[in-house]
Every structure is written in C-alpha cells, then in structure tokens.
Motif scaffolding. Structure first.
Motif, PDB file in Angstrom:
ATOM      1  N   GLU A  99       0.816  -1.207   0.000  1.00  0.00           N
ATOM      2  CA  GLU A  99       0.000   0.000   0.000  1.00  0.00           C
ATOM      3  C   GLU A  99       0.852   1.260   0.000  1.00  0.00           C
ATOM      4  O   GLU A  99       0.482   2.261  -0.561  1.00  0.00           O
ATOM      5  N   GLU A 113       0.867  -2.520  -9.327  1.00  0.00           N
ATOM      6  CA  GLU A 113      -0.206  -3.404  -9.784  1.00  0.00           C
ATOM      7  C   GLU A 113       0.344  -4.611 -10.532  1.00  0.00           C
ATOM      8  O   GLU A 113      -0.164  -5.723 -10.399  1.00  0.00           O
ATOM      9  N   ALA A 116       1.536  -7.004  -7.973  1.00  0.00           N
ATOM     10  CA  ALA A 116       0.392  -7.663  -7.335  1.00  0.00           C
ATOM     11  C   ALA A 116      -0.139  -8.777  -8.232  1.00  0.00           C
ATOM     12  O   ALA A 116      -0.376  -9.904  -7.779  1.00  0.00           O
TER      13      ALA A 116
ATOM     14  N   GLU B 131      -4.689 -20.388  -4.684  1.00  0.00           N
ATOM     15  CA  GLU B 131      -4.627 -19.022  -5.211  1.00  0.00           C
ATOM     16  C   GLU B 131      -5.637 -18.107  -4.521  1.00  0.00           C
ATOM     17  O   GLU B 131      -5.344 -16.960  -4.196  1.00  0.00           O
ATOM     18  N   LEU B 135      -4.959 -14.903  -2.128  1.00  0.00           N
ATOM     19  CA  LEU B 135      -5.619 -13.625  -2.372  1.00  0.00           C
ATOM     20  C   LEU B 135      -6.409 -13.187  -1.139  1.00  0.00           C
ATOM     21  O   LEU B 135      -6.404 -12.012  -0.758  1.00  0.00           O
ATOM     22  N   LEU B 138      -4.089 -11.651   1.296  1.00  0.00           N
ATOM     23  CA  LEU B 138      -3.697 -10.301   0.845  1.00  0.00           C
ATOM     24  C   LEU B 138      -4.805  -9.297   1.142  1.00  0.00           C
ATOM     25  O   LEU B 138      -4.561  -8.209   1.666  1.00  0.00           O
ATOM     26  N   SER B 141      -5.137  -8.500   4.696  1.00  0.00           N
ATOM     27  CA  SER B 141      -4.072  -7.638   5.216  1.00  0.00           C
ATOM     28  C   SER B 141      -4.205  -6.212   4.676  1.00  0.00           C
ATOM     29  O   SER B 141      -3.378  -5.358   4.964  1.00  0.00           O
ATOM     30  N   GLY B 142      -5.231  -5.969   3.871  1.00  0.00           N
ATOM     31  CA  GLY B 142      -5.493  -4.608   3.401  1.00  0.00           C
ATOM     32  C   GLY B 142      -4.865  -4.296   2.050  1.00  0.00           C
ATOM     33  O   GLY B 142      -4.946  -3.170   1.581  1.00  0.00           O
ATOM     34  N   ASP B 143      -4.226  -5.296   1.417  1.00  0.00           N
ATOM     35  CA  ASP B 143      -3.639  -5.038   0.106  1.00  0.00           C
ATOM     36  C   ASP B 143      -4.624  -5.467  -0.972  1.00  0.00           C
ATOM     37  O   ASP B 143      -4.734  -6.641  -1.285  1.00  0.00           O
ATOM     38  N   ALA B 145      -4.735  -4.119  -4.137  1.00  0.00           N
ATOM     39  CA  ALA B 145      -4.304  -3.889  -5.520  1.00  0.00           C
ATOM     40  C   ALA B 145      -4.378  -5.212  -6.266  1.00  0.00           C
ATOM     41  O   ALA B 145      -4.110  -6.247  -5.684  1.00  0.00           O
ATOM     42  N   PRO B 146      -4.697  -5.221  -7.536  1.00  0.00           N
ATOM     43  CA  PRO B 146      -5.019  -4.076  -8.370  1.00  0.00           C
ATOM     44  C   PRO B 146      -6.509  -3.801  -8.462  1.00  0.00           C
ATOM     45  O   PRO B 146      -6.953  -3.176  -9.412  1.00  0.00           O
ATOM     46  N   PHE B 147      -7.271  -4.252  -7.472  1.00  0.00           N
ATOM     47  CA  PHE B 147      -8.736  -4.113  -7.581  1.00  0.00           C
ATOM     48  C   PHE B 147      -9.221  -2.729  -7.167  1.00  0.00           C
ATOM     49  O   PHE B 147     -10.358  -2.355  -7.404  1.00  0.00           O
ATOM     50  N   THR B 148      -8.395  -2.019  -6.453  1.00  0.00           N
ATOM     51  CA  THR B 148      -8.777  -0.693  -6.011  1.00  0.00           C
ATOM     52  C   THR B 148      -7.725   0.299  -6.487  1.00  0.00           C
ATOM     53  O   THR B 148      -6.626  -0.112  -6.831  1.00  0.00           O
ATOM     54  N   PHE B 509      -5.934  10.233  -9.048  1.00  0.00           N
ATOM     55  CA  PHE B 509      -6.035   9.407  -7.844  1.00  0.00           C
ATOM     56  C   PHE B 509      -7.232   9.768  -6.981  1.00  0.00           C
ATOM     57  O   PHE B 509      -7.819   8.906  -6.366  1.00  0.00           O
TER      58      PHE B 509
END
Lengths: 170, 513
Positions: A99, A113, A116, B131, B135, B138, B141-143, B145-148, B509
């Motif tokens: 992040e 990205e 990721a 998988e 995910l 992830l 844990s607050g990660d 990306a790349p969905f947000t 952003f």
C-alpha cells in the motif's frame, strides 16, 4: 517492449534467465524515463554474461512473462520516496508494504499493480530488486533533469555490479 | 438547476479519456467526450517509406497493435497492386484472431468486470484453492491492488459468483500471457510485431508451428467456453437494467474481418456492412467513399469535412473549455461520420452486421436492447466464435516450410486498408509516391465511438449513449463509467504523446476509477 520470445512462462529453472534487468518508464516524460535511459546506458557499458536487459517502457501486463522467465529481476524506475530529487533507492519488493510502496505511476498499469498481479498469478521471479530514483520533474521532455542525468552512470554501475555479484553467488 | 460533473480518467489500465456531463434532476441532459491526448502519427509517417507505416502505426496501441499492422499492410498492397499468398491470408486471420481473444478476455476481466464483480468478497472464501487463499490473505491484510481504487457501491452479485469471477480474473492474466506467446510465434515478438509485412507474413509455415498454434488455440477456446462466456451469462441477470442503459446512436458499422479464400469482405467470419437508424435486421452494403471526418469541435485547423483519403492533420489546440456548453473545440479526436451519421463500431456492431444467431437469441431471451449488456455479451460471443474458427484456420494452413510473402516493387499509388480491431472498425488510407508516404490517415475504432460533435452538432456515440441516463449518486457516477467501458475504450490508440499536468495526475487518484 523488446526481447520477449515466444517461450512459455514457468518452463522450469533450466530455461530461466539468471538476471533480467528491466527499465520502466515513459521516455517522453522527462524523469519518468530514467529507467529507459538507464537500460540504454547499460547496453553501452556492456551487458554481463548471463544477464538480459529489457526496455520495459510503459508495458503493464506484458511484463509478467519476462518476469516469470527470470530467477532475479532488477527493476530500474522513477520512485517517489519523499527524498530530494535524484535520491537513489534500492529495495526488495518483499520488504515494501504494498500500500505504501512509493512507486510513481505514470504508466498505464503501474509497477505496484503488475507486481500484485505477478504474485497472484505465480509469475514472480525468486527475487525482485528495485533501483529507484526520486524524480525532479515529470513533464513532456526527452532529457532527464541534470541532477538525475548526473546519477545515471552511477546507478547503472550499481545495477551491473549487483547483477555480476548475483551470478557469481549462483 | 443543472450541474456539470467530470470523470477523468475513465479507464482502468488503458487510456486517456475524460467525460463531462450536464445533469438535471439526476438525469444526463448533455454529454461531452474528450480525448485529452494528441497522437500525430500521421505527421511522423509522412516522407517515410510506406512499409514503415506497418511498424510505426502499431505504436498507437499496446493492446491491439496487430490490426494496425494488418490495415497498414493492406493499404500498401492496394496501392502497389500486391496479391498476398494464401498462407499469409490465413496466418493474418490467426494472429488477428489471437489478438481479439486476448483483448476481449482482458477487457472483460480486467477493464470492465471490476465495475460489477467485487473481488473483496474473496475475504469470505472458505474453500481450499491455494490461489484464492493467497488472495484472501492479501485482501485481509489490506492489500487490495489491483482491484482498487474504485467506487465501491452497487455491487449486486452473490458471494459465490464474486469469488468464481475473481478466480477467473487471475486465470485470465495467464490467458493473456498465452495470447502474447502465440502472437510472438507469428509476429516475432509481442505486443508490437514484425511478422506482418506488406506482401504477406514472415514466419515459415512448418508442421511445428501448426502444432504449437493448435495448443494455444485449444487452451484459449477452453477458457472461453468454460469460463468467460459462462461468467458473462452468470453476471448479466443481476444487472439486467443495463440491458436498456447506454443505447447508442443505433447506427452500426463493420468493415469486416477474417476473410475466407474468396477474399470477399462481405463473406468473412465477421462480414462487412452497415445498419442505420436502429433497423437492426436490415444490413446494408458499405461504401467507403461515404466516410468523412469533421473537425468543428476538434483541436485541428478548421476546414470542410474531408474523406480520409484526402484528410489533413493540422493540430490547433485552443484550450480546454471552461464550460463545455460554450460550443468551443473540446477533443483531440476528429469526428468521423458515415453517410452523415455517427456510427457505433465494435463487437456489437460486428455481431449485428453478422446477424449472429447466438447474440440475437440471447438478446431476445434477456429482453435487452443495443446497450451496455449487449456490448459485453457480444464481445464474449464473438470471442467464442473466433476461438472456434482459429482451429479451422490453423488446419487450413499448408505447412510447406516457406515464408508466405509476395515480392513487389515499391512505387506510387493510393490505397486503403480496412479491417477490424477488437474495439471496432480500423481504416488506414495511404498515398505514396516513389515508395514514400505523401499522406497517411488512420480512423481508429475509438475515433468512431468516442468522437466529439460534428459541424451539425450531432454528438458522437458515447455522448449519445450517456444522454438520458439516470445517475443515482452524482459523486460516484458509476452508470457513466459502465456505459463508456462497455465500448472498451482505448484512447491510448486514439491519440498519443502525453500532455500531463500535475493537477490532472492528482485528479487521477482522487477520483479513483
């Protein structure tokens, strides 16, 4: 983007390139193009045995296959880390909290990205190191800011040195 | 009291597109589509060898360069009177076919699905798929990306569909890699290829090549049959209102693609034709002389609408209008028109011109019009159609070990290459003298769909599709991005060379789409 052969990813360690150096950025956007200037300079300085060098341009998803084909990837990119312009950073992608990963994103799909997605799809190399440099200006220009241009050779030498070291250490 | 709302940029992954709409009582009463980048490939090409156009024009886009190479080669072949070998025709169908599959899969899973599918639902996953478990951790844990970042509202799918579609999102990345490998076999590298040349194709057609291509084609066909098409059909019922949202001008244009041995563009897998005024079962012949491009609202020197064969590209930036209602120039895209009308291009146009029974049946069953959902469904069904046929094309190849390329002498002449890119009709118009380009004009798919107003004030297809739309939450106009993304916009191919301002980057952003 250059140097992508038709080989399938994940074909096993024997097929893998020991070291892949990838410059990322937009050459048209001044300091964002640092990674591209760097790989061009590395070609001039001489590419060590066992190392592949790639101009990754502004490729996003297209980087996954080359990533998957390397044991170790060294990325060179503009990085906003909060330092003075031309501050150089080196970090492993394992050591950065995603992040807060301070990579600037002038690219269509930024490095954050892509990494990721590479993790989610099993395309990460064993190790990925980023050499970043703090940009001074990101604007329409083919030349780097003088402060960054002055660091170009130094960064390239560091990258080549690390690549050689990694190969010696197997 | 009306107000203007702005969405900039619209695209995920690709593009440089801004839209502005005027809203009254939560209803769009006016809309403007702004291509915010200038391309200028036409100037770059002037004075170069005609063959350079095949390589350089591809650089308009990193997602669909193959049709640029194909249209450029066709234009040269017409100008110089070159007849390409049969294996070259087939190889071009195959390489373009793979390009369509990759682009359509990428579009659905990576550009459009995230407007409908909520991958954060994977946090509730209780199964054993490694998988998805990765995910899940992830996301927990607050990660994300790349969905947000994204606008996180109006997600309507049940958890299980969200999870399955997210799993396929990850697999779709691998499918896109397979497409890259298949294209590199034929094109030498990916995404921009060197294997398509005026006169034909450069790879030797060997039994090994044929075998490798079959492997890729089967893998992609399997993904499309068992995942892509079923996922689209699973998602559609939850968003059935989008079966009547985002209806465009009702005029559809397809140049046609994937010609057979008769080389008749009206008889290929995706035939040539036009549909006018919403009369969707009445497919008419196409006449390329009826295309003109307007610049009344585009950042170019004013002049009469011109046919692209005599087109000019003289940029004249007059500034971004402070209010789009003022009637000033507002886009770097020209406004192409056919028979004076704004035309929708793309999978929906092609499948309607084809009168594709699968699409017509599905539309009748779901009771949907030429809308957001119809575009997404047409793209999936088109991918399935092409995947089925790639296998046939590969078996048509004669593996004679030769390079299928005709010899020719560069000369003078005029020609055009009309083809289809994943996003729609693509045309290149060439004039050459002594082997050198004297004029080159491209009308690319998003140029049709995202065109601004023409001299009569007629809006472009995106603009027409947005007008009349109800927006529930003006601070998060997801209806608009769903409409625009259903067209699969690729403004990176409409225009290139970047003019970025700090403010705009910041806006990129904060808006978070």
């Amino acid at each position: 983007m250059n140097n992508l052969s038709g080989k399938k990813p994940n074909e096993g360690a024997k097929e893998k390139v020991p070291i892949l150096i990838v410059g990322i950025g937009n050459l048209l956007l001044k300091d964002d193009g640092f990674g591209i200037h760097a790989v061009r300079r590395i070609y001039e300085l001489g590419v060590p045995e066992g190392v592949e060098v790639m101009d990754g341009g502004t490729s996003g998803l297209d980087l996954l296959t080359p990533f998957s084909r390397a044991k170790k990837v060294i990325v060179i990119d503009a990085v906003k880390g909060g330092g003075e312009p031309a501050t150089v950073y080196r970090f492993s992608t394992d050591d950065v909290v995603f992040e807060r990963m301070p990579v600037t994103s002038m690219h269509q799909l930024n490095l954050h990205e892509v990494i990721a997605l590479a993790r989610q799809t099993g395309n990460m190399p064993d190790e990925m190191i980023v050499y970043g440099i703090e940009p001074k200006a990101i604007e329409l220009d083919l030349e780097l800011s003088p402060e960054l241009a002055a660091k170009l050779d130094k960064v390239c030498e560091l990258v080549i040195q690390e690549a050689k070291q990694s190969i010696e250490n197997g | 009291m009306s107000q203007i709302i702005t969405v900039d940029p619209v695209n995920r992954i690709e593009g440089h597109l801004k839209i502005q709409v005027e809203v009254e009582n939560n209803k769009v009463v006016n809309a403007w589509t702004m291509g915010t980048l200038y391309r200028g490939l036409e100037q770059i090409l002037r004075g170069r060898k005609a063959e350079d156009a095949v390589l350089i024009s591809q650089r308009a886009c990193g997602v669909c360069p193959i049709p640029y190479a194909t249209a450029g080669s066709k234009a040269i072949e017409m100008a110089y009177g070159i007849d390409i070998p049969e294996n070259a025709r087939i190889l071009r169908n195959i390489i373009n076919g793979f390009q369509f599959l990759g682009s359509h899969i990428l579009h659905f899973y990576h550009l459009v699905a995230l407007d409908y599918v909520d991958p954060t639902a994977v946090a509730q996953y209780t199964g054993n798929d490694p998988e998805l478990l990765d995910l899940k951790s992830l996301i927990q844990s607050g990660d994300t990306a790349p969905f947000t970042p994204r606008w996180d509202h109006d997600f309507r799918l049940p958890t299980d569909i969200n999870i399955v579609a997210t799993k396929h999102y990850i697999e779709a990345v691998r499918m896109y890699q397979r497409v890259g490998e298949a294209i590199a076999l034929l094109g030498g590298k990916f995404p921009h290829v060197v294997g398509i040349v005026a006169g034909g194709m450069t790879p030797k057609v060997t039994p090994t090549l044929v075998t490798e291509l079959i492997g890729y084609a089967k893998e992609l066909k399997d993904f499309i049959d068992t995942k892509y098409v079923p996922d689209v059909l699973a998602v559609a019922p939850y968003y059935i209102d989008y079966g009547n949202i985002g209806v465009g001008p009702g005029n559809f244009l397809a140049y046609g693609a994937f010609e057979g041995a008769d080389r008749d563009p009206y008889n290929g897998l995706l035939p040539r034709g036009v549909i006018m005024d919403g009369d969707i079962n009445n497919v008419q012949e196409f006449d390329q002389s009826r295309i003109v491009e307007h610049v009344a609202y585009s950042y170019y020197q004013d002049g009469n609408p011109r046919h692209p064969g005599d087109g000019v590209t003289e940029p004249k930036f007059t500034g971004v209008p402070s209010d789009p209602r003022r009637g000033e120039k507002y886009s770097w895209l020209k406004a192409p028109r056919y028979n004076t009308k704004a035309m929708e291009v793309g999978p929906l146009a092609r499948m309607l011109v084809r009168q594709d029974p699968n699409l017509l049946d599905l539309a009748a069953k779901l009771k949907i019009g030429p809308s957001v959902l119809a575009r997404i469904a047409a793209r999936a069904l088109e991918a399935q159609l092409i995947a089925n046929n790639i296998l046939n094309w590969i078996t048509e190849l004669k593996p004679d070990g030769k390079v299928p390329c005709a010899q020719y002498k560069p000369g003078s002449g005029r020609g055009y290459g009309l083809d289809e890119a994943p996003r729609g009709a693509i045309g290149h118009w060439l004039e050459a003298e002594g082997g050198r380009i004297t004029n080159y004009q491209m009308i690319i798919p998003t140029g049709w769909n995202a065109s601004p107003r023409d001299i009569t004030g007629q809006p472009g297809p995106y603009e027409i599709a947005m007008i009349g739309t109800e927006i529930k939450d003006l601070s998060r106009p997801i209806e608009l991005t769903r409409i625009i993304r259903s067209y699969d916009p690729c403004i990176a191919c409409a225009v290139h060379v970047v003019d970025l301002e700090k403010e705009r980057i910041a806006a990129k952003f904060t808006i978070g789409c």
